[in-house]
Write a protein that holds these residues in place. Structure first.
Motif, PDB file in Angstrom:
ATOM      1  N   ALA A 119     -13.608 -28.328   1.980  1.00 43.90           N
ATOM      2  CA  ALA A 119     -14.231 -27.089   1.993  1.00 43.90           C
ATOM      3  C   ALA A 119     -13.560 -26.229   3.070  1.00 43.90           C
ATOM      4  O   ALA A 119     -12.936 -26.220   3.925  1.00 43.90           O
ATOM      5  N   ARG A 120     -13.883 -24.846   2.603  1.00 45.88           N
ATOM      6  CA  ARG A 120     -13.292 -23.689   3.604  1.00 45.88           C
ATOM      7  C   ARG A 120     -14.373 -22.930   4.118  1.00 45.88           C
ATOM      8  O   ARG A 120     -15.450 -22.696   3.305  1.00 45.88           O
ATOM      9  N   ALA A 121     -14.219 -22.326   5.194  1.00 52.75           N
ATOM     10  CA  ALA A 121     -15.351 -21.094   5.869  1.00 52.75           C
ATOM     11  C   ALA A 121     -15.176 -19.901   4.899  1.00 52.75           C
ATOM     12  O   ALA A 121     -14.315 -19.742   4.082  1.00 52.75           O
ATOM     13  N   LEU A 163       1.127 -24.456   5.313  1.00 49.27           N
ATOM     14  CA  LEU A 163       2.149 -23.511   6.178  1.00 49.27           C
ATOM     15  C   LEU A 163       1.521 -22.197   6.534  1.00 49.27           C
ATOM     16  O   LEU A 163       1.894 -21.704   7.609  1.00 49.27           O
ATOM     17  N   HIS A 164       0.801 -21.459   5.566  1.00 52.95           N
ATOM     18  CA  HIS A 164       0.546 -20.187   5.698  1.00 52.95           C
ATOM     19  C   HIS A 164      -1.040 -20.047   6.452  1.00 52.95           C
ATOM     20  O   HIS A 164      -1.221 -19.295   7.366  1.00 52.95           O
ATOM     21  N   SER A 165      -1.813 -20.857   5.972  1.00 48.84           N
ATOM     22  CA  SER A 165      -3.260 -20.670   6.513  1.00 48.84           C
ATOM     23  C   SER A 165      -3.789 -21.895   7.382  1.00 48.84           C
ATOM     24  O   SER A 165      -4.630 -21.930   8.186  1.00 48.84           O
ATOM     25  N   TRP A 166      -2.634 -22.666   7.625  1.00 44.42           N
ATOM     26  CA  TRP A 166      -2.912 -24.012   8.667  1.00 44.42           C
ATOM     27  C   TRP A 166      -4.160 -24.526   8.019  1.00 44.42           C
ATOM     28  O   TRP A 166      -4.985 -25.121   9.172  1.00 44.42           O
ATOM     29  N   ASP A 167      -4.331 -24.869   6.938  1.00 49.87           N
ATOM     30  CA  ASP A 167      -5.514 -25.697   6.446  1.00 49.87           C
ATOM     31  C   ASP A 167      -4.996 -27.323   6.761  1.00 49.87           C
ATOM     32  O   ASP A 167      -4.590 -28.145   5.670  1.00 49.87           O
ATOM     33  N   TRP A 168      -5.094 -27.618   7.746  1.00 47.77           N
ATOM     34  CA  TRP A 168      -4.715 -29.269   8.076  1.00 47.77           C
ATOM     35  C   TRP A 168      -6.045 -29.839   8.451  1.00 47.77           C
ATOM     36  O   TRP A 168      -6.755 -29.262   9.384  1.00 47.77           O
ATOM     37  N   PRO A 169      -6.457 -30.856   7.853  1.00 50.92           N
ATOM     38  CA  PRO A 169      -7.707 -31.520   8.261  1.00 50.92           C
ATOM     39  C   PRO A 169      -8.066 -31.466   9.654  1.00 50.92           C
ATOM     40  O   PRO A 169      -8.972 -31.277  10.074  1.00 50.92           O
ATOM     41  N   PRO A 170      -7.218 -32.166  10.765  1.00 52.05           N
ATOM     42  CA  PRO A 170      -7.529 -31.950  12.032  1.00 52.05           C
ATOM     43  C   PRO A 170      -7.830 -30.698  12.703  1.00 52.05           C
ATOM     44  O   PRO A 170      -8.937 -30.572  13.466  1.00 52.05           O
ATOM     45  N   LEU A 171      -7.359 -29.596  12.196  1.00 50.66           N
ATOM     46  CA  LEU A 171      -7.433 -28.293  12.712  1.00 50.66           C
ATOM     47  C   LEU A 171      -8.820 -27.706  11.779  1.00 50.66           C
ATOM     48  O   LEU A 171      -9.678 -27.022  12.625  1.00 50.66           O
ATOM     49  N   LEU A 172      -9.144 -27.938  10.692  1.00 55.80           N
ATOM     50  CA  LEU A 172     -10.165 -27.737   9.905  1.00 55.80           C
ATOM     51  C   LEU A 172     -11.668 -28.370  10.623  1.00 55.80           C
ATOM     52  O   LEU A 172     -12.388 -27.770  10.503  1.00 55.80           O
ATOM     53  N   GLN A 173     -11.424 -29.440  10.991  1.00 60.84           N
ATOM     54  CA  GLN A 173     -12.505 -30.155  11.713  1.00 60.84           C
ATOM     55  C   GLN A 173     -12.932 -29.655  13.005  1.00 60.84           C
ATOM     56  O   GLN A 173     -13.773 -29.830  13.552  1.00 60.84           O
ATOM     57  N   ARG A 174     -11.847 -28.609  13.613  1.00 63.93           N
ATOM     58  CA  ARG A 174     -11.877 -27.996  14.856  1.00 63.93           C
ATOM     59  C   ARG A 174     -11.796 -26.595  14.521  1.00 63.93           C
ATOM     60  O   ARG A 174     -10.561 -25.974  15.053  1.00 63.93           O
ATOM     61  N   PRO A 175     -12.475 -25.803  14.126  1.00 64.45           N
ATOM     62  CA  PRO A 175     -12.324 -24.424  13.718  1.00 64.45           C
ATOM     63  C   PRO A 175     -12.106 -23.850  14.746  1.00 64.45           C
ATOM     64  O   PRO A 175     -11.196 -22.640  14.968  1.00 64.45           O
ATOM     65  N   LEU A 176     -12.779 -24.042  16.021  1.00 58.97           N
ATOM     66  CA  LEU A 176     -12.368 -23.084  17.330  1.00 58.97           C
ATOM     67  C   LEU A 176     -11.144 -23.266  17.572  1.00 58.97           C
ATOM     68  O   LEU A 176     -10.245 -22.021  18.087  1.00 58.97           O
ATOM     69  N   LEU A 177     -10.451 -24.429  17.619  1.00 60.21           N
ATOM     70  CA  LEU A 177      -9.188 -24.704  18.050  1.00 60.21           C
ATOM     71  C   LEU A 177      -7.933 -23.951  16.980  1.00 60.21           C
ATOM     72  O   LEU A 177      -7.256 -23.424  17.575  1.00 60.21           O
ATOM     73  N   ARG A 178      -8.432 -24.162  15.824  1.00 58.58           N
ATOM     74  CA  ARG A 178      -7.824 -23.404  14.823  1.00 58.58           C
ATOM     75  C   ARG A 178      -7.561 -22.008  14.952  1.00 58.58           C
ATOM     76  O   ARG A 178      -6.336 -21.509  14.613  1.00 58.58           O
ATOM     77  N   ASP A 179      -8.593 -21.467  14.811  1.00 62.07           N
ATOM     78  CA  ASP A 179      -8.601 -19.931  14.909  1.00 62.07           C
ATOM     79  C   ASP A 179      -7.982 -19.626  16.423  1.00 62.07           C
ATOM     80  O   ASP A 179      -7.233 -18.547  16.474  1.00 62.07           O
ATOM     81  N   GLY A 180      -8.022 -20.334  17.513  1.00 57.66           N
ATOM     82  CA  GLY A 180      -7.519 -19.827  18.626  1.00 57.66           C
ATOM     83  C   GLY A 180      -6.036 -20.113  18.633  1.00 57.66           C
ATOM     84  O   GLY A 180      -5.197 -19.195  19.312  1.00 57.66           O
ATOM     85  N   LEU A 181      -5.372 -20.979  17.859  1.00 59.21           N
ATOM     86  CA  LEU A 181      -4.051 -21.245  17.770  1.00 59.21           C
ATOM     87  C   LEU A 181      -3.546 -20.030  16.780  1.00 59.21           C
ATOM     88  O   LEU A 181      -2.463 -19.306  17.300  1.00 59.21           O
ATOM     89  N   LEU A 182      -4.323 -19.592  15.917  1.00 58.63           N
ATOM     90  CA  LEU A 182      -3.709 -18.754  14.992  1.00 58.63           C
ATOM     91  C   LEU A 182      -3.779 -17.373  15.576  1.00 58.63           C
ATOM     92  O   LEU A 182      -2.726 -16.408  15.508  1.00 58.63           O
ATOM     93  N   LEU A 183      -4.757 -17.091  16.525  1.00 58.20           N
ATOM     94  CA  LEU A 183      -4.624 -15.940  17.222  1.00 58.20           C
ATOM     95  C   LEU A 183      -3.769 -16.033  18.217  1.00 58.20           C
ATOM     96  O   LEU A 183      -3.098 -14.855  18.583  1.00 58.20           O
ATOM     97  N   ALA A 184      -3.521 -16.977  18.922  1.00 58.01           N
ATOM     98  CA  ALA A 184      -2.386 -17.035  20.093  1.00 58.01           C
ATOM     99  C   ALA A 184      -0.990 -16.738  19.354  1.00 58.01           C
ATOM    100  O   ALA A 184      -0.303 -15.826  19.965  1.00 58.01           O
ATOM    101  N   PHE A 185      -0.632 -17.301  18.314  1.00 59.69           N
ATOM    102  CA  PHE A 185       0.630 -17.274  17.875  1.00 59.69           C
ATOM    103  C   PHE A 185       0.770 -15.794  16.963  1.00 59.69           C
ATOM    104  O   PHE A 185       1.713 -15.031  17.183  1.00 59.69           O
ATOM    105  N   SER A 186      -0.473 -15.238  16.400  1.00 62.23           N
ATOM    106  CA  SER A 186      -0.458 -13.756  16.028  1.00 62.23           C
ATOM    107  C   SER A 186      -0.109 -12.803  16.897  1.00 62.23           C
ATOM    108  O   SER A 186       0.384 -11.849  16.617  1.00 62.23           O
ATOM    109  N   ALA A 187      -0.766 -12.924  18.178  1.00 61.80           N
ATOM    110  CA  ALA A 187      -0.487 -12.098  19.473  1.00 61.80           C
ATOM    111  C   ALA A 187       0.792 -12.183  19.526  1.00 61.80           C
ATOM    112  O   ALA A 187       1.385 -11.080  19.962  1.00 61.80           O
ATOM    113  N   GLY A 188       1.606 -13.183  19.785  1.00 61.10           N
ATOM    114  CA  GLY A 188       3.058 -13.439  20.092  1.00 61.10           C
ATOM    115  C   GLY A 188       3.815 -12.804  19.014  1.00 61.10           C
ATOM    116  O   GLY A 188       4.772 -11.878  19.371  1.00 61.10           O
TER     117      GLY A 188
END
Length: 504
Positions: free
Chosen positions: A389-391, A445-470
């Motif tokens: 499932a997705r958010a 590869l584009h949305s980072w729908d990797w189960p360990p990250l999907l189970q930790r949405p705050l970590l996933r969003d944090g990584l995506l935002l950090a790399f997006s900022a870079g």
């Protein structure tokens, strides 16, 4: 050779820098606000329980359709505060029959569209704007069977823009003022819909694919130049490993080395999400419809609704929507309430209502549908890499992802999988090798729908935002450097003055 690399990177950056910047900014917005969609939960929550004496019998609805074909399913739902049967033939628009009068509804007029929109908006004032084939919020293929669409503005708290099918009369999409505003900076910009407004769809698609391809080449050249210019041993006169002085030049150089690979990954995977050049075309020859071995005929349907509604009520369901379909050679009724809970029972009511089919029962039906195939059955008790499932902001958040799920693996050349929902007996997804490849190149590869990250949405969003900022730093500094280069050329041209005519 190096000079040509620098020139190619410079002028590709000047040409595409703003596009890349727009993709990054809009991608961040899409993490939090998705493209407008109408979920099954939203649809069901607007419906009222069906009264026992509300409607003509399902068999009568089939007869009233006047269509000699046999539908794949028959659905009783509400539109504009009135019950309506919808016949689904698998392709083309749904065929509508008034469930009270038994009259086939050949055309949905403006009055019916306004009534449906008013019901969906819970009685708020609505006004008809126009009728459109598509617009900025209805461009995806999911609405192909519903077009043209009535566009209705609701004066509710969310200022919703509602789209009503001209074939079924159902509200098929809603877009609140908040969604529309953010999507101008999000999906509308990310998918280059401003170009779609002025270009034919095939031309827009080509522009999007090859624009992303050139942007990926731009990034790859930049990473190569960055490595060539970086002094791994020793330093430049400015004391840095980078030859560029502090400012946009150094930010672009160092930032490109640090996160350029992520930008390249997003550009290539975004390009592949368009499924260009037939790379991911479905190659499976398995006919999922074989699970419905018999047609849904009028004689197989009940003569009255009241007994079925009573059975569903006894099973804890105040049904707001009913759907009849075949599993094997037997018709079943699926009842849904306003919260999305379901119960299933045979159309002839020979058994009590239940939540789902038994495992042995469903496997037996699958084997009988494909008796000559070698099949493997997997029962999923939890989400995995291909079923999850997705958010809400995701494009795929409306897809049903109930558990358990039956996964059927075929031994055909395309290595087909079917996902079968035991709560309805329906095939909800068909995946062959090519369709599963999309899961890797886009959703992972584009949305980072990797189960360990999907189970930790705050970590996933944090990584995506950090790399997006870079990546945003790379893009902004690149645009700034390109602007400076263009201004410098303009100044030099002015300093040289107008070109003199050649002497005769």
């Amino acid at each position: 050779m190096k000079r040509y690399l620098y020139l190619a990177h410079r002028w590709l950056g000047i040409a595409l820098g703003l596009f890349v910047l727009a993709w990054i900014v809009s991608g961040v917005v899409m993490l939090f606000v998705g493209y407008p969609k109408l979920t099954p939960a939203e649809h069901l929550s607007r419906l009222q329980p069906l009264p026992a004496d509300c409607c003509i019998a399902p068999a009568a609805a089939l007869a009233a359709s006047g269509d000699p074909r046999t539908p794949l399913s028959l659905r009783l739902t509400g539109a504009g505060g009135a019950p309506r049967y919808l016949l689904d033939y698998g392709d083309g628009p749904l065929l509508a029959v008034d469930a009270r009068s038994g009259r086939r509804i050949a055309r949905i007029g403006p009055a019916e569209a306004l009534a449906s929109a008013r019901q969906f908006a819970r009685g708020a004032e609505v006004r008809l704007l126009d009728r459109v084939e598509e617009d900025a919020w209805t461009r995806n293929h999911a609405l192909a069977r519903e077009r043209p669409l009535y566009r209705v503005q609701a004066d509710d708290a969310e200022r919703q823009l509602l789209y009503v099918s001209s074939h079924s009369g159902l509200v098929v999409r809603d877009a609140s003022a908040r969604e529309r505003a953010w999507n101008r900076l999000g999906a509308w910009l990310h998918w280059l819909y401003p170009l779609r407004e002025v270009l034919p769809k095939p031309v827009w698609s080509v522009a999007l694919v090859y624009g992303a391809l050139l942007a990926a080449l731009l990034t790859l050249l930049g990473m190569l130049i960055g490595l060539l210019r970086w002094r791994f041993a020793g330093r430049y006169r400015n004391g840095s490993h980078s030859p560029y002085p502090a400012g946009a030049g150094r930010l672009h150089h160092v930032g490109g080395l640090l996160v350029g690979a992520v930008l390249l990954l997003w550009l290539v995977s975004g390009l592949l999400s368009m499924e260009p050049w037939g790379l991911f075309d479905k190659r499976s020859t398995v006919a999922a419809g074989a699970l419905q071995r018999a047609p849904l005929r009028a004689e197989a349907l009940p003569g009255a609704l009241a007994p079925a509604l009573q059975r569903l009520h006894q099973a804890g369901i105040a049904a707001v929507e009913l759907q009849w379909h075949m599993l094997g050679d037997r018709p079943y009724l699926l009842g849904s309430d306003a919260r999305g809970a379901t119960r299933i029972l045979p159309a002839d009511l020979s058994e009590p209502a239940r939540q789902r089919f038994e495992r042995d029962e469903l496997e037996r039906e699958v084997r009988q549908a494909w008796p000559d195939r070698r099949l493997r059955f997997d029962w999923l008790e939890q989400e995995d890499f291909h079923y999850y499932a997705r958010a809400e902001p995701s494009l795929y958040s409306q897809l049903p992802r109930r558990l358990p799920l039956l996964r059927v693996r075929f031994d055909d050349p395309a290595a087909t999988w079917l996902h079968i929902d035991p709560y309805s007996g329906a095939v909800i997804e068909q995946l062959d090798q090519c369709r599963r490849a999309v899961r890797w190149v886009f959703k992972l590869l584009h949305s980072w729908d990797w189960p360990p990250l999907l189970q930790r949405p705050l970590l996933r969003d944090g990584l995506l935002l950090a790399f997006s900022a870079g990546v945003l730093v790379i893009s902004l500094s690149g645009v700034l450097l390109g602007w400076r280069r263009l201004r410098l050329r303009a100044r030099r041209r002015l300093a040289r003055g107008p070109a003199r005519p050649p002497l005769s």
